[in-house]
Scaffold this motif. Structure first.
Motif, PDB file in Angstrom:
ATOM      1  N   CYS A  22      58.473  96.588  11.173  1.00 59.20           N
ATOM      2  CA  CYS A  22      57.271  97.351  11.556  1.00 59.20           C
ATOM      3  C   CYS A  22      56.192  96.411  12.113  1.00 59.20           C
ATOM      4  O   CYS A  22      56.019  95.286  11.632  1.00 59.20           O
ATOM      5  N   SER A  32      52.260  96.247  12.324  1.00 62.29           N
ATOM      6  CA  SER A  32      51.073  96.878  11.732  1.00 62.29           C
ATOM      7  C   SER A  32      50.040  95.798  11.437  1.00 62.29           C
ATOM      8  O   SER A  32      50.370  94.638  11.213  1.00 62.29           O
ATOM      9  N   ARG A  42      46.119  95.134   9.304  1.00 59.96           N
ATOM     10  CA  ARG A  42      45.177  95.655   8.307  1.00 59.96           C
ATOM     11  C   ARG A  42      43.893  96.102   9.002  1.00 59.96           C
ATOM     12  O   ARG A  42      43.320  95.379   9.807  1.00 59.96           O
ATOM     13  N   PRO A  92      48.345  90.672  10.356  1.00 61.78           N
ATOM     14  CA  PRO A  92      49.522  91.551  10.386  1.00 61.78           C
ATOM     15  C   PRO A  92      50.011  91.883   8.984  1.00 61.78           C
ATOM     16  O   PRO A  92      49.961  91.051   8.081  1.00 61.78           O
ATOM     17  N   ASN A  93      50.471  93.110   8.812  1.00 64.70           N
ATOM     18  CA  ASN A  93      51.032  93.496   7.503  1.00 64.70           C
ATOM     19  C   ASN A  93      52.235  94.438   7.659  1.00 64.70           C
ATOM     20  O   ASN A  93      52.491  95.290   6.818  1.00 64.70           O
ATOM     21  N   GLY A  94      52.957  94.300   8.770  1.00 61.74           N
ATOM     22  CA  GLY A  94      54.159  95.123   8.961  1.00 61.74           C
ATOM     23  C   GLY A  94      55.322  94.604   8.136  1.00 61.74           C
ATOM     24  O   GLY A  94      55.674  93.420   8.196  1.00 61.74           O
ATOM     25  N   GLY A 153      53.566  99.701   7.165  1.00 68.40           N
ATOM     26  CA  GLY A 153      52.383  98.882   7.035  1.00 68.40           C
ATOM     27  C   GLY A 153      52.044  98.593   5.588  1.00 68.40           C
ATOM     28  O   GLY A 153      52.733  99.044   4.663  1.00 68.40           O
ATOM     29  N   SER A 154      50.957  97.825   5.401  1.00 67.08           N
ATOM     30  CA  SER A 154      50.516  97.438   4.052  1.00 67.08           C
ATOM     31  C   SER A 154      51.581  96.625   3.327  1.00 67.08           C
ATOM     32  O   SER A 154      51.771  96.780   2.102  1.00 67.08           O
ATOM     33  N   ASP A 155      52.304  95.803   4.075  1.00 66.08           N
ATOM     34  CA  ASP A 155      53.315  94.912   3.503  1.00 66.08           C
ATOM     35  C   ASP A 155      54.441  95.656   2.787  1.00 66.08           C
ATOM     36  O   ASP A 155      55.063  95.125   1.857  1.00 66.08           O
ATOM     37  N   GLY A 211      59.504  92.578  10.071  1.00 67.53           N
ATOM     38  CA  GLY A 211      58.222  93.119  10.509  1.00 67.53           C
ATOM     39  C   GLY A 211      57.344  92.004  11.075  1.00 67.53           C
ATOM     40  O   GLY A 211      57.674  90.812  10.977  1.00 67.53           O
ATOM     41  N   LYS A 250      58.592  92.235  16.426  1.00 65.02           N
ATOM     42  CA  LYS A 250      59.384  92.773  15.332  1.00 65.02           C
ATOM     43  C   LYS A 250      60.848  92.748  15.792  1.00 65.02           C
ATOM     44  O   LYS A 250      61.142  92.561  16.975  1.00 65.02           O
TER      45      LYS A 250
END
Length: 357
Positions: free
Chosen positions: A20, A22, A24, A34-36, A75-77, A126, A141
């Motif tokens: 992913c 994504s 924050r 990044p937090n994908g 997202g959000s790890d 990600g 990714k």
């Protein structure tokens, strides 16, 4: 239940989930970064040896088997969940080969043995994986890897201690019905046995062995004549072979010695190891021979057949001589099992160290 000893299946392990991209976005996180998360791995396909199964009939009607796909990263790890595995239960003794190349891939020999036959694909990365000091906002990714896909042939070799072989109408089905709990079809015409029959012979409390009655062999079976070639492989794992011979054929023009030699010849053509396996001669249908002629006919047969191993004279119909045969077979199997066990090591005295008593 019909004995199904061969089946073809298509299996597919799950594909891995995609990674992913994504970032924050929080009020007080100006450079959130990044937090994908990564994608989840695909599900595996397992094969397990189930001692409660003795046929591949389930795979005759259910050919395709697919494991679950891994979920995509978020997202959000958050990483994607792994796809669900599937487990295919197969009888002990199943050989798994590549249907296209014929290469033997796996073999299930022990009860409870579990083998991965198709590996699920790994999940993709990600964008959090690509963060570095010079790449603060990566947008890369990777997709998930595909799972393994295979076309397989399943082949089951009967795991019996004793194998019965002989010409059609030699009395194999009658014998297995007389000494075991199996109830095969019995008739006065050849090839009444179209599929292998397994029977458990109980000698005493917690004392038993398994006997396999396979379709009768005829001359040319190793080249595909009759039903023999399809089932010769069932005799390969038995500990001992009982060669049944009709000592009193209805047709006076039939020579039992010639028939017996033809069977031995087919074994040698098919597999040298099978030919060298312990093989006992069992002269059946003794009830059809007058009492005063039995000894002479048996001696004549053994002399012409040039056989030097154990000889048993029985009547499967009246069960005459069957008990002695069963006891001898059980003692032979028990002796083999004892010989196969690894020698026990006394752990109290070993390793070259002094041990106080």
């Amino acid at each position: 239940m019909k004995f199904v000893d061969e089946a073809f299946i298509d299996i597919s392990a799950g594909d891995g989930g995609n990674g992913c991209v994504s970032f924050r976005h929080e009020k007080y996180k100006e450079f959130g970064g990044p937090n994908g998360g990564d994608g989840g791995r695909g599900g595996h396909v397992w094969a397990v040896a189930d001692p409660n199964l003795n046929t591949l009939v389930d795979y005759r009607f259910s050919r395709r088997h697919d494991a679950g796909r891994g979920e995509h990263g978020m997202g959000s790890d958050m990483f994607g969940a792994a796809g669900h595995d599937i487990t295919l239960k197969m009888p002990v003794g199943t050989i798994i080969t590549d249907a296209e190349t014929g290469e033997v891939l796996y073999e299930l020999l022990k009860p409870g043995e579990k083998i991965m036959i198709a590996k699920g694909g790994d999940g993709g990365f990600g964008n959090m994986r690509f963060k570095s000091s010079i790449n603060r906002a990566p947008r890369q990714k990777t997709p998930g890897w595909p799972g393994e896909k295979k076309a397989l042939k399943l082949e089951l070799k009967v795991l019996a201690d004793v194998g019965l072989l002989g010409m059609p109408n030699a009395g194999k089905s009658t014998l297995i019905a007389a000494i075991s709990n199996a109830r095969p079809k019995i008739a006065d015409y050849p090839f009444t046995t179209l599929h292998p029959n397994l029977g458990v012979v109980r000698v005493g409390p917690e004392q038993s062995f398994v006997v396999a009655d396979v379709p009768g062999l005829i001359e040319g079976a190793s080249e595909g004549a009759g039903l023999g070639l399809q089932f010769l492989r069932h005799l390969q794992r038995t500990r001992i072979l009982l060669h049944l011979v009709d000592i009193a054929p209805f047709d006076e023009g039939v020579d039992p010695v010639a028939q017996a030699k033809a069977i031995v010849g087919e074994l040698k053509k098919y597999d040298q190891k099978l030919y060298e396996k312990p093989r006992w001669l069992v002269l059946n249908k003794l009830d059809m021979v007058p009492a005063d002629e039995r000894e002479k006919r048996v001696k004549d047969f053994v002399k012409r057949f040039r056989y030097k191993g154990p000889v048993f004279q029985i009547s499967a119909l009246t069960r005459e001589g069957c008990e002695q045969l069963v006891q001898a077979v059980y003692q032979h199997i028990k002796a083999q099992q004892v010989a196969e066990q690894p020698a026990e090591v006394d752990v109290r005295f070993g390793g070259g160290e002094d041990v106080n008593p």
